[in-house]
Design a protein around this motif. Structure first.
Motif, PDB file in Angstrom:
ATOM      1  N   GLU A  40       1.555   9.012   1.540  1.00 50.65           N
ATOM      2  CA  GLU A  40       2.258   9.559   2.699  1.00 50.65           C
ATOM      3  C   GLU A  40       1.559  10.822   3.189  1.00 50.65           C
ATOM      4  OE1 GLU A  40       6.899  10.200   3.981  1.00 50.65           O
ATOM      5  OE2 GLU A  40       6.336  10.534   1.899  1.00 50.65           O
ATOM      6  N   SER A  41       1.108  11.655   2.253  1.00 50.00           N
ATOM      7  CA  SER A  41       0.377  12.867   2.617  1.00 50.00           C
ATOM      8  C   SER A  41      -0.938  12.526   3.296  1.00 50.00           C
ATOM      9  CB  SER A  41       0.120  13.712   1.370  1.00 50.00           C
ATOM     10  OG  SER A  41       1.334  14.109   0.759  1.00 50.00           O
ATOM     11  N   ALA A  42      -1.621  11.496   2.773  1.00 48.53           N
ATOM     12  CA  ALA A  42      -2.874  11.068   3.390  1.00 48.53           C
ATOM     13  C   ALA A  42      -2.639  10.630   4.831  1.00 48.53           C
ATOM     14  CB  ALA A  42      -3.489   9.930   2.588  1.00 48.53           C
ATOM     15  N   GLY A  43      -1.498   9.980   5.071  1.00 50.84           N
ATOM     16  CA  GLY A  43      -1.165   9.567   6.427  1.00 50.84           C
ATOM     17  C   GLY A  43      -0.907  10.737   7.355  1.00 50.84           C
ATOM     18  N   GLY A  44      -0.536  11.882   6.791  1.00 48.76           N
ATOM     19  CA  GLY A  44      -0.349  13.081   7.614  1.00 48.76           C
ATOM     20  C   GLY A  44      -1.642  13.831   7.847  1.00 48.76           C
ATOM     21  N   TYR A  45      -2.510  13.849   6.850  1.00 52.04           N
ATOM     22  CA  TYR A  45      -3.766  14.597   6.972  1.00 52.04           C
ATOM     23  C   TYR A  45      -4.818  13.863   7.797  1.00 52.04           C
ATOM     24  CZ  TYR A  45      -2.016  17.581   3.180  1.00 52.04           C
ATOM     25  OH  TYR A  45      -1.268  18.443   2.416  1.00 52.04           O
ATOM     26  N   ALA A  55      -4.382   6.202   9.111  1.00 50.81           N
ATOM     27  CA  ALA A  55      -3.023   6.685   8.822  1.00 50.81           C
ATOM     28  C   ALA A  55      -1.977   5.633   9.132  1.00 50.81           C
ATOM     29  CB  ALA A  55      -2.741   7.955   9.616  1.00 50.81           C
ATOM     30  N   ASN A  56      -2.095   4.995  10.301  1.00 54.72           N
ATOM     31  CA  ASN A  56      -1.046   4.088  10.756  1.00 54.72           C
ATOM     32  C   ASN A  56      -1.228   2.644  10.333  1.00 54.72           C
ATOM     33  OD1 ASN A  56       0.784   5.731  12.747  1.00 54.72           O
ATOM     34  ND2 ASN A  56      -1.303   6.388  13.177  1.00 54.72           N
ATOM     35  N   LEU A  58       0.211   5.198   5.708  1.00 57.10           N
ATOM     36  CA  LEU A  58       1.667   5.240   5.857  1.00 57.10           C
ATOM     37  C   LEU A  58       2.336   3.922   5.475  1.00 57.10           C
ATOM     38  CD1 LEU A  58       1.993   7.373   9.126  1.00 57.10           C
ATOM     39  CD2 LEU A  58       2.316   8.100   6.747  1.00 57.10           C
ATOM     40  N   PRO A  59       1.776   2.755   5.871  1.00 56.52           N
ATOM     41  CA  PRO A  59       2.381   1.500   5.393  1.00 56.52           C
ATOM     42  C   PRO A  59       2.355   1.361   3.877  1.00 56.52           C
ATOM     43  CG  PRO A  59       0.985   1.069   7.289  1.00 56.52           C
ATOM     44  CD  PRO A  59       0.744   2.496   6.900  1.00 56.52           C
ATOM     45  N   VAL A  60       1.268   1.798   3.239  1.00 55.47           N
ATOM     46  CA  VAL A  60       1.201   1.746   1.774  1.00 55.47           C
ATOM     47  C   VAL A  60       2.307   2.613   1.173  1.00 55.47           C
ATOM     48  CG1 VAL A  60      -0.137   2.551  -0.221  1.00 55.47           C
ATOM     49  CG2 VAL A  60      -1.222   1.130   1.519  1.00 55.47           C
TER      50      VAL A  60
END
Length: 248
Positions: free
Chosen positions: A147-152, A196-197, A201-203
């Protein structure tokens, strides 16, 4: 093997590449090593910085759940707990001794052993719930790296775009170098937003669902052994446990 996850990833990449081709763009223009290093390398570094080594490694190990999710077997566990209840009703709690060695799940084995040892329902529930809460917290901390990776990643994509534009501005007098700089700028943004998308985020979302299913299985066991310890009828035990199937 979760075929849906594989189809989803292939489908997402195909949609992007097909859209690029339909617009007359070259697929090779999306392959930029510089942009990849900026976005993926920067994202990985940011995630490592915010995580403990245990959380980071644990999050990477959880990735296999997305493609090969564990079979938690809620229905099977309900049948097992009902069987315990029936044997306990006929022969007492000591009649459950043979079932302990049959349990492959350490949590279920511990819960059953506590039941056989005569722990009252309140003690069973309080002790086992603490273990579940701590295990869930640890799992979610590991899953949170995705989730953090999806934000960064999108932010690193913007950073890559800015670096590419700086490269362009530095070479305005040399038109031959402008194309590569602009390519890095836009492709970095694509990598950031796309990764990210379409992946990070899906993961994270799928791991949260699987962790919830794992927790529900353990809560099912807690509810079952507590009911058995309280002397409830096996039919009532089964009816109560059926409610946990909604998590699936």
């Amino acid at each position: 093997m979760d075929k849906l996850s594989i189809i989803a990833i292939i489908g997402g990449l195909t949609a992007i590449l097909a859209g690029q081709a339909l617009e007359g763009g070259h697929l090779a223009s999306l392959l930029q090593l510089t942009a990849f290093l900026i976005v993926i390398g920067g994202t990985a570094s940011a995630v490592m910085l915010q995580s403990t080594p245990r959380q980071f490694v644990g999050g990477l190990r959880l990735l296999k759940w997305v493609f090969n999710p564990p079979e938690f077997g809620h229905e099977k566990m309900i049948g097992e707990v009902v069987r315990w209840s029936q044997h306990a009703r006929k022969g007492g709690l000591l009649a459950l001794e043979p079932f302990v060695a049959q349990q492959h799940d350490p949590f279920a084995r511990k819960a059953l052993q506590m039941l056989i040892d005569g722990a009252p329902p309140e003690t069973l529930r309080s002790v086992l719930e603490v273990e579940v809460d701590m295990a869930e917290h640890a799992r979610r901390q590991c899953a949170r790296i995705w989730e953090s990776a999806g934000g960064y990643a999108p932010t690193l994509g913007i950073l890559g775009a800015v670096l590419g534009l700086i490269h362009v501005m530095e070479n305005l007098s040399d038109p031959s170098k402008l194309g590569s700089g602009i390519a890095v700028a836009f492709v970095a943004t694509i990598y950031g937003v796309g990764s990210a998308n379409l992946f990070f985020l899906p993961v994270a979302g799928k791991l949260k669902h699987l962790i919830a299913a794992e927790v529900a299985l353990k809560e099912l066991v807690i509810e079952g052994v507590s009911a058995i310890a309280g002397g409830e009828n096996p039919r009532i035990v089964e009816a109560r446990l059926r409610g946990f199937l909604a998590i699936h």
